[in-house]
Design an enzyme around this catalytic site. Sequence first.
Site, PDB file in Angstrom:
ATOM      1  N   ARG A  46     -58.454 -47.240 -12.289  1.00  0.00           N
ATOM      2  CA  ARG A  46     -59.806 -48.382 -11.607  1.00  0.00           C
ATOM      3  C   ARG A  46     -59.908 -49.550 -12.804  1.00  0.00           C
ATOM      4  O   ARG A  46     -60.722 -49.156 -13.160  1.00  0.00           O
ATOM      5  CB  ARG A  46     -60.827 -48.145 -10.913  1.00  0.00           C
ATOM      6  CG  ARG A  46     -61.497 -49.194 -10.141  1.00  0.00           C
ATOM      7  CD  ARG A  46     -62.522 -48.788  -9.458  1.00  0.00           C
ATOM      8  NE  ARG A  46     -63.134 -49.759  -8.523  1.00  0.00           N
ATOM      9  CZ  ARG A  46     -63.906 -49.205  -7.330  1.00  0.00           C
ATOM     10  NH1 ARG A  46     -63.037 -48.478  -7.228  1.00  0.00           N
ATOM     11  NH2 ARG A  46     -64.256 -51.227  -7.041  1.00  0.00           N
ATOM     12  N   GLU A  98     -62.168 -50.329   4.879  1.00  0.00           N
ATOM     13  CA  GLU A  98     -64.060 -51.040   4.662  1.00  0.00           C
ATOM     14  C   GLU A  98     -63.716 -52.542   4.329  1.00  0.00           C
ATOM     15  O   GLU A  98     -65.118 -52.946   3.987  1.00  0.00           O
ATOM     16  CB  GLU A  98     -64.202 -49.786   3.257  1.00  0.00           C
ATOM     17  CG  GLU A  98     -64.680 -48.932   3.258  1.00  0.00           C
ATOM     18  CD  GLU A  98     -64.089 -47.770   3.563  1.00  0.00           C
ATOM     19  OE1 GLU A  98     -62.670 -48.098   3.228  1.00  0.00           O
ATOM     20  OE2 GLU A  98     -63.593 -46.607   4.245  1.00  0.00           O
ATOM     21  N   ASN A  99     -62.921 -53.160   3.692  1.00  0.00           N
ATOM     22  CA  ASN A  99     -62.708 -54.504   3.438  1.00  0.00           C
ATOM     23  C   ASN A  99     -62.361 -55.374   4.824  1.00  0.00           C
ATOM     24  O   ASN A  99     -62.957 -56.322   4.552  1.00  0.00           O
ATOM     25  CB  ASN A  99     -61.059 -54.877   3.110  1.00  0.00           C
ATOM     26  CG  ASN A  99     -61.064 -54.362   1.335  1.00  0.00           C
ATOM     27  OD1 ASN A  99     -60.502 -54.182   1.236  1.00  0.00           O
ATOM     28  ND2 ASN A  99     -62.477 -54.522   0.261  1.00  0.00           N
ATOM     29  N   ASP A 102     -59.552 -54.235  -9.108  1.00  0.00           N
ATOM     30  CA  ASP A 102     -60.405 -54.419  -8.651  1.00  0.00           C
ATOM     31  C   ASP A 102     -61.100 -55.425  -9.444  1.00  0.00           C
ATOM     32  O   ASP A 102     -60.269 -55.247 -10.990  1.00  0.00           O
ATOM     33  CB  ASP A 102     -61.946 -53.244  -8.742  1.00  0.00           C
ATOM     34  CG  ASP A 102     -62.374 -54.122  -8.520  1.00  0.00           C
ATOM     35  OD1 ASP A 102     -63.072 -54.758  -7.133  1.00  0.00           O
ATOM     36  OD2 ASP A 102     -63.892 -52.971  -8.391  1.00  0.00           O
ATOM     37  N   ARG A 123     -65.482 -45.551  -9.352  1.00  0.00           N
ATOM     38  CA  ARG A 123     -65.846 -44.917  -8.469  1.00  0.00           C
ATOM     39  C   ARG A 123     -64.631 -45.015  -7.833  1.00  0.00           C
ATOM     40  O   ARG A 123     -63.542 -45.759  -7.803  1.00  0.00           O
ATOM     41  CB  ARG A 123     -66.711 -45.147  -7.536  1.00  0.00           C
ATOM     42  CG  ARG A 123     -66.220 -47.037  -6.701  1.00  0.00           C
ATOM     43  CD  ARG A 123     -67.847 -47.229  -6.100  1.00  0.00           C
ATOM     44  NE  ARG A 123     -67.714 -48.443  -5.579  1.00  0.00           N
ATOM     45  CZ  ARG A 123     -68.313 -49.533  -6.939  1.00  0.00           C
ATOM     46  NH1 ARG A 123     -69.177 -49.254  -7.424  1.00  0.00           N
ATOM     47  NH2 ARG A 123     -68.471 -50.914  -6.478  1.00  0.00           N
ATOM     48  N   GLY A 158     -61.872 -60.854  -7.414  1.00  0.00           N
ATOM     49  CA  GLY A 158     -63.263 -61.445  -6.925  1.00  0.00           C
ATOM     50  C   GLY A 158     -64.147 -62.294  -7.862  1.00  0.00           C
ATOM     51  O   GLY A 158     -64.994 -63.315  -8.032  1.00  0.00           O
ATOM     52  N   ARG A 159     -64.509 -61.414  -9.367  1.00  0.00           N
ATOM     53  CA  ARG A 159     -65.894 -61.576  -9.941  1.00  0.00           C
ATOM     54  C   ARG A 159     -64.614 -62.375 -11.212  1.00  0.00           C
ATOM     55  O   ARG A 159     -65.566 -63.004 -11.808  1.00  0.00           O
ATOM     56  CB  ARG A 159     -65.620 -59.949 -10.654  1.00  0.00           C
ATOM     57  CG  ARG A 159     -67.112 -59.145  -9.426  1.00  0.00           C
ATOM     58  CD  ARG A 159     -67.895 -58.022 -10.337  1.00  0.00           C
ATOM     59  NE  ARG A 159     -66.656 -57.058 -10.409  1.00  0.00           N
ATOM     60  CZ  ARG A 159     -65.786 -56.329  -9.857  1.00  0.00           C
ATOM     61  NH1 ARG A 159     -66.584 -56.474  -8.704  1.00  0.00           N
ATOM     62  NH2 ARG A 159     -65.151 -55.496 -10.240  1.00  0.00           N
TER      63      ARG A 159
END
Length: 246
Positions: free
Chosen positions: A185, A64-65, A17, A191, A20-21
């Site tokens: 993660r 979910e993407n 994860d 999460r 993008g950020r």
Amino acid sequence: MDSVRSGHGLHVAIVMDGNGRWANARGLPRTEGHKAGEDALMDVIAGAIESGVSVLSVYAFSTENWKRSPREVSFLMGYSREVIRRRRDELNSWGVRILWSGRQARLWGSVLKELKEAERLTRHNSTITLNFCVNYGGRAEIADAAARLAEDVKRGLVHPSQINPDLLGQYMYQPDLPDVDLFIRTGGEQRTSNFLLWESPYAELIFVDEAWPEFDRHSLWRCLEQYSGRNRRFGGARDAVADPQI
């Protein structure tokens, strides 16, 4: 260092994860973050091999993407296809066995073709297993397993009285893989995001602030070192104070 070997025999799962950020913080489009994540993945795979990890499961694209913008979804599908095609020979030379976990529905046919070819090419390798999770969701996997089990019950191959967790586990996407030992993660969120729910009942969780493009083999080794200090009881417990009545 000794901690490099602390991953021996483990199944490590990673939610990659923060791409993008990471890109947006540098004034770049999100797609540039995904491109930077490719180098991170290759370095982490190399580090996992050095540390003796047996299975590395990576969350490449979730069920979910599909909710993301059509442009980003299109990029992720095409980029996943190109990464697999471009890197599979290198991974094969490292002794990596590639597996795919996920739903075939909606997955681009060209992506599925590359995944299946990578599985075929590397099927005899044994240095490490890379479980590449594309169009994957933990609840979807459990639902698909239950549906396949229900079909076998309907066909008379399984009696309802035989159903238990071990049997249901045999209907998961990769039933021969061991449960997850260490769940990592990146990106600062804390999460699991629907990743390997069935396979992670007693996984040790580590959340790191580094975005995925900043994560490398040294980051992995730090997580393995932290994992090695955990006390895994699998639901059991021992009283640290002796009972005077015994």
